[in-house]
Scaffold this motif. Structure first.
Motif, mmCIF file in Angstrom:
data_model
loop_
_atom_site.group_PDB
_atom_site.id
_atom_site.type_symbol
_atom_site.label_atom_id
_atom_site.label_comp_id
_atom_site.label_asym_id
_atom_site.label_seq_id
_atom_site.Cartn_x
_atom_site.Cartn_y
_atom_site.Cartn_z
ATOM 1 N N GLN A 116 60.759 27.469 -82.868
ATOM 2 C CA GLN A 116 61.281 28.820 -82.742
ATOM 3 C C GLN A 116 62.597 28.789 -84.029
ATOM 4 O O GLN A 116 63.505 28.116 -83.991
ATOM 5 C CB GLN A 116 61.710 28.968 -81.548
ATOM 6 C CG GLN A 116 62.067 30.697 -81.218
ATOM 7 C CD GLN A 116 62.176 31.287 -80.091
ATOM 8 O OE1 GLN A 116 61.297 30.661 -79.010
ATOM 9 N NE2 GLN A 116 63.030 32.246 -79.576
ATOM 10 N N GLY A 117 62.588 29.810 -84.625
ATOM 11 C CA GLY A 117 63.638 30.096 -85.735
ATOM 12 C C GLY A 117 63.164 29.692 -87.078
ATOM 13 O O GLY A 117 63.743 30.163 -87.940
ATOM 14 N N GLU A 118 62.258 28.716 -87.191
ATOM 15 C CA GLU A 118 61.858 28.207 -88.602
ATOM 16 C C GLU A 118 60.961 29.350 -89.129
ATOM 17 O O GLU A 118 60.485 30.226 -88.727
ATOM 18 C CB GLU A 118 61.104 26.893 -88.366
ATOM 19 C CG GLU A 118 59.716 26.960 -88.125
ATOM 20 C CD GLU A 118 58.885 25.574 -88.327
ATOM 21 O OE1 GLU A 118 59.011 25.054 -89.320
ATOM 22 O OE2 GLU A 118 58.269 25.161 -87.222
ATOM 23 N N GLU A 119 61.079 29.219 -90.545
ATOM 24 C CA GLU A 119 60.298 29.889 -91.550
ATOM 25 C C GLU A 119 59.049 29.320 -91.884
ATOM 26 O O GLU A 119 59.216 28.216 -92.434
ATOM 27 C CB GLU A 119 61.466 30.454 -92.659
ATOM 28 C CG GLU A 119 62.496 30.942 -92.227
ATOM 29 C CD GLU A 119 62.418 32.671 -92.238
ATOM 30 O OE1 GLU A 119 61.777 32.955 -93.115
ATOM 31 O OE2 GLU A 119 63.205 33.289 -91.398
ATOM 32 N N LEU A 136 57.795 34.104 -92.952
ATOM 33 C CA LEU A 136 57.798 34.704 -91.310
ATOM 34 C C LEU A 136 58.488 33.677 -90.255
ATOM 35 O O LEU A 136 58.202 32.552 -90.547
ATOM 36 C CB LEU A 136 56.340 34.952 -90.766
ATOM 37 C CG LEU A 136 55.553 35.936 -91.922
ATOM 38 C CD1 LEU A 136 54.122 36.104 -90.989
ATOM 39 C CD2 LEU A 136 56.155 37.251 -92.066
ATOM 40 N N PRO A 137 59.407 34.411 -89.769
ATOM 41 C CA PRO A 137 59.847 33.405 -88.588
ATOM 42 C C PRO A 137 59.257 33.265 -87.624
ATOM 43 O O PRO A 137 58.408 33.920 -87.247
ATOM 44 C CB PRO A 137 61.168 34.184 -88.075
ATOM 45 C CG PRO A 137 60.935 35.760 -88.402
ATOM 46 C CD PRO A 137 59.761 35.477 -89.664
ATOM 47 N N VAL A 138 59.323 32.246 -86.832
ATOM 48 C CA VAL A 138 58.671 31.635 -85.523
ATOM 49 C C VAL A 138 59.484 32.255 -84.498
ATOM 50 O O VAL A 138 60.558 31.858 -84.593
ATOM 51 C CB VAL A 138 58.344 30.046 -85.507
ATOM 52 C CG1 VAL A 138 57.756 29.889 -84.263
ATOM 53 C CG2 VAL A 138 57.472 29.536 -86.489
ATOM 54 N N ARG A 139 58.813 33.042 -83.616
ATOM 55 C CA ARG A 139 59.635 33.533 -82.387
ATOM 56 C C ARG A 139 58.509 33.948 -81.239
ATOM 57 O O ARG A 139 57.462 34.015 -81.569
ATOM 58 C CB ARG A 139 60.373 34.921 -82.862
ATOM 59 C CG ARG A 139 59.928 36.100 -83.565
ATOM 60 C CD ARG A 139 60.870 37.073 -83.490
ATOM 61 N NE ARG A 139 60.260 38.260 -84.247
ATOM 62 C CZ ARG A 139 59.767 39.323 -83.370
ATOM 63 N NH1 ARG A 139 59.921 39.126 -82.091
ATOM 64 N NH2 ARG A 139 59.192 40.337 -83.970
#
Length: 149
Positions: A116-119, A136-139
């Motif tokens: 979570q939070g990585e691009e 895109l960010p992971v969320r």
């Protein structure tokens, strides 16, 4: 010599027009769904704004998954099912919205867990052959809209 010059010039013009097409389609929002490490697939959602002529998103590439597919949801006999589609139209001066519970990009066979939070980098491929890199960010899919350029 003139033939070589004409071929090089023609190639440059073709590359310039493909880059121009990609520049007319801009990412305005998006994310990749965070999933537990044991889940092998995820989905990407995004909104693309088209400042130019109509075009079509026909494929997506990424190094994070074995395969990326364009998917839509259809209803058959009261059941909602996912189906792969060959592309998504992006109208002239319009938008393409890929969202949870709708059209989306499936990321199949994740090569590693997503944090979570990585691009994550995706390469969008359009009908004219032009390509555009987006991050895109992971969320979590928490219903929040986060603008990300």
């Amino acid at each position: 010599m003139k033939l070589i010059f004409k071929q090089v010039l023609g190639g440059l013009i073709l590359c310039s027009s493909a880059q121009l097409m990609a520049a007319q389609v801009q990412l305005t929002d998006g994310f990749i769904r965070a999933v537990p490490p044991s889940v092998p697939n995820s989905a990407a959602y995004l909104t693309l704004k088209n400042e130019g002529d109509a075009t079509e998103l026909v494929a997506v590439e990424t190094s994070i998954a074995r395969e990326a597919q364009l998917h839509t949801l259809i209803e058959e006999k009261g059941l909602v099912k996912m189906r792969q589609v060959p592309g998504f139209a992006i109208p002239t001066a319009g938008e393409l919205q890929l969202a949870p519970a709708g059209d989306h990009i499936m990321l199949l066979g994740l090569k590693r867990p997503l944090k979570q939070g990585e691009e994550i980098e995706l390469r969008l491929i359009f009908e004219d052959g032009s390509k555009q890199l987006v991050q895109l960010p992971v969320r979590k899919n928490d219903g929040q809209t986060q603008h990300h350029h």
